[in-house]
Design a protein around this motif. Sequence first.
Motif, PDB file in Angstrom:
ATOM      1  N   ARG A 140     135.382  33.373  79.558  1.00 27.98           N
ATOM      2  CA  ARG A 140     136.804  33.014  79.574  1.00 27.98           C
ATOM      3  C   ARG A 140     137.403  33.279  80.949  1.00 27.98           C
ATOM      4  O   ARG A 140     138.169  32.460  81.477  1.00 27.98           O
ATOM      5  CB  ARG A 140     137.573  33.785  78.502  1.00 27.98           C
ATOM      6  CG  ARG A 140     138.965  33.218  78.296  1.00 27.98           C
ATOM      7  CD  ARG A 140     139.767  33.903  77.213  1.00 27.98           C
ATOM      8  NE  ARG A 140     140.966  33.122  76.940  1.00 27.98           N
ATOM      9  CZ  ARG A 140     142.019  33.583  76.283  1.00 27.98           C
ATOM     10  NH1 ARG A 140     142.002  34.812  75.783  1.00 27.98           N
ATOM     11  NH2 ARG A 140     143.081  32.810  76.088  1.00 27.98           N
ATOM     12  N   LEU A 144     138.962  30.279  83.237  1.00 27.13           N
ATOM     13  CA  LEU A 144     140.363  30.396  83.634  1.00 27.13           C
ATOM     14  C   LEU A 144     140.498  30.579  85.141  1.00 27.13           C
ATOM     15  O   LEU A 144     141.359  29.958  85.770  1.00 27.13           O
ATOM     16  CB  LEU A 144     141.022  31.562  82.896  1.00 27.13           C
ATOM     17  CG  LEU A 144     141.424  31.273  81.444  1.00 27.13           C
ATOM     18  CD1 LEU A 144     141.677  32.569  80.686  1.00 27.13           C
ATOM     19  CD2 LEU A 144     142.672  30.402  81.419  1.00 27.13           C
ATOM     20  N   ILE A 394     143.171  38.833  81.282  1.00 27.20           N
ATOM     21  CA  ILE A 394     142.674  37.903  80.280  1.00 27.20           C
ATOM     22  C   ILE A 394     142.319  38.629  78.985  1.00 27.20           C
ATOM     23  O   ILE A 394     141.531  39.580  78.990  1.00 27.20           O
ATOM     24  CB  ILE A 394     141.413  37.167  80.801  1.00 27.20           C
ATOM     25  CG1 ILE A 394     141.674  36.571  82.183  1.00 27.20           C
ATOM     26  CG2 ILE A 394     140.971  36.109  79.810  1.00 27.20           C
ATOM     27  CD1 ILE A 394     142.739  35.538  82.224  1.00 27.20           C
ATOM     28  N   TYR A 439     146.389  32.903  78.543  1.00 29.38           N
ATOM     29  CA  TYR A 439     145.433  33.966  78.863  1.00 29.38           C
ATOM     30  C   TYR A 439     145.855  35.299  78.273  1.00 29.38           C
ATOM     31  O   TYR A 439     145.035  36.187  78.069  1.00 29.38           O
ATOM     32  CB  TYR A 439     145.234  34.072  80.369  1.00 29.38           C
ATOM     33  CG  TYR A 439     146.434  34.572  81.157  1.00 29.38           C
ATOM     34  CD1 TYR A 439     146.682  35.932  81.293  1.00 29.38           C
ATOM     35  CD2 TYR A 439     147.310  33.678  81.783  1.00 29.38           C
ATOM     36  CE1 TYR A 439     147.767  36.399  82.022  1.00 29.38           C
ATOM     37  CE2 TYR A 439     148.390  34.128  82.516  1.00 29.38           C
ATOM     38  CZ  TYR A 439     148.621  35.487  82.633  1.00 29.38           C
ATOM     39  OH  TYR A 439     149.704  35.939  83.343  1.00 29.38           O
ATOM     40  N   HIS A 524     146.677  26.792  80.525  1.00 32.72           N
ATOM     41  CA  HIS A 524     146.754  26.215  79.187  1.00 32.72           C
ATOM     42  C   HIS A 524     147.766  25.081  79.114  1.00 32.72           C
ATOM     43  O   HIS A 524     147.664  24.196  78.259  1.00 32.72           O
ATOM     44  CB  HIS A 524     147.107  27.304  78.156  1.00 32.72           C
ATOM     45  CG  HIS A 524     148.538  27.726  78.203  1.00 32.72           C
ATOM     46  ND1 HIS A 524     149.011  28.663  79.104  1.00 32.72           N
ATOM     47  CD2 HIS A 524     149.622  27.334  77.477  1.00 32.72           C
ATOM     48  CE1 HIS A 524     150.308  28.836  78.928  1.00 32.72           C
ATOM     49  NE2 HIS A 524     150.700  28.039  77.961  1.00 32.72           N
TER      50      HIS A 524
END
Length: 583
Positions: A140, A144, A394, A439, A524
């Motif tokens: 992740r 990101l 995150i 996040y 996002h």
Amino acid sequence: MKALIEQHLASALASLKASGTIPDNLDPKIAVTRTRDPAHGDFASNLAMMLAKPAGKPPRDIAQLLIDALPENNDIREVAIAGPGFINFFQNDAAASSVVATVLEQGEKFGTSSKGAGQRWQVEYVSANPTGPLHVGHGRGAALGATMANMLSAIGFDVQREYYVNDAGRQMDILAASVWLRYLELCGESFDFPANGYKGEYVKDIANTLKDKVGNSLHHSSNVIFDSVVPDEPAGGDKEAHIDGVIAQARQLLGEHYASVFDLALVAILEDIKEDLGEFGVIYDQWFSERSLTDHVKTVVKKLDDAGHLYVKEGATWFRSTDFGDEKDRVVVRDNGQTTYFASDIAYIDNKLERGFDKVLYVFGADHHGYTDRMFAACEALGHPRDKLQFLLIQFAILYKGGERIQMSTRSGSFVTIRELREEVGKDAARYFYVMRKYQQHLDFDLDLAKSQSNDNPVYYVQMAHARICSVMRRCEQLGMTYDQSAGLASLSLLTEPEEADLLTQLATYPELLERAAINHEPHQLTTYLRDLANGLHSYYNAHKTLVENDELRQARLCLMNAVRQVLHNGLTLIDVSAPEIM
């Protein structure tokens, strides 16, 4: 259009100041936003309401004054006052549809800007200890961080992507000791493996490599090792003291060969990490070694000491981080003379800012939430503004399969690697799923959903929109119809259906969305936008035929379709997700 309206409002405000109608010392931030309800126009500003109190005038009166002072704009058909003093702008149809020509002309450049021109940013992400393969939690941060760097680059920032290799310190020593112990098992030794050692199969693989390389030359009796260290936790002892004792024995018994075991483990895992990230579409400009900071750590400790920011207590050297807002002071040199991880982090901050970066963006796991204050404190103590540092913390990714949560533990070796995830659901789904939630929110990663070919799968839904447009273009050719872009652009006024108007508005918002998402560090927003654009495309496709007999209308709709295809492609590229032509 949004930027142009902001410029015109600024011009109107300047005129009112020059005439003395508005006090000259007022300098509000002019903001123009898209309206949610078409009945309120296309854009709106609250500038009049912001000026009302300091100017001592009713907001609706100021709104009228601003409207009267606006420069002429042929793309705006009406400007109206709404509610307590909002200024609403209605653009004409030609202005609304002009975005199609802009998209088709700019192609892959559409949405990019020079917002960050002249600013050098560094983005550091993942930076996992090279003590084992990368797992889905690291994934992740990788997705990101990489997307965030891509978005910042797209709006003009000069971005450097960096991975900090923690190739020094205790965790690496635990890994080296774990590899050596597995090597001893291959040599015939039998013992209880330390509770705090690294137990994954990858450690055994490295031990096999070591055995192939050195034979039995590094073999020592396990009794010699374990008889001289404190008991392990299962035996009623202290697991931390036990593993530290094993490390000390490894250093003593192996002597100069200890470094060889250490480096073999480091190189093996680091190469695995680089391969995994590369296949995940995550590429770095620099891999920075913690060990290269050895001299810089000493320099920085002296710098802080000379500035009066250090003191000695109980044999250790402490940094007065509470002077800069931290909750407590921090040790930088232990009582045994060894510098701490934090001392290396301070040196790394200094090193980064000495390289001339205007901002340093750290993409950390949420477990670092208590670490940021000391980082800010160190930055300020070194003479740099604390806002040079920014952090994205995150939250964890939780993996589900068949409705059941998959439990993971790095130390025990029970975890799902990025490589396994990529092989299970594919790179595209993994990259998209990782980015599609804030996040700051936990991510429930549903493996079954990520693999499904259904509209419920967001990445499939977006990619299908792109492929559907490509299918329309192929069908156009198969039917012997031509695509004439110039003719289509000349006929955009025929795009009068509500679904067409919605798509035009969505296309026009992409540059604004990209800039806002990048500046606010919210990747996002991009996936949300792509999902909405795909939904608009699918709705339009189902409601209206594209390949109609009317040549002018057909060409206009094909231009609209291709503009949507381009923006879908541009957005997916920033996330490093493919835009397939056939699905």
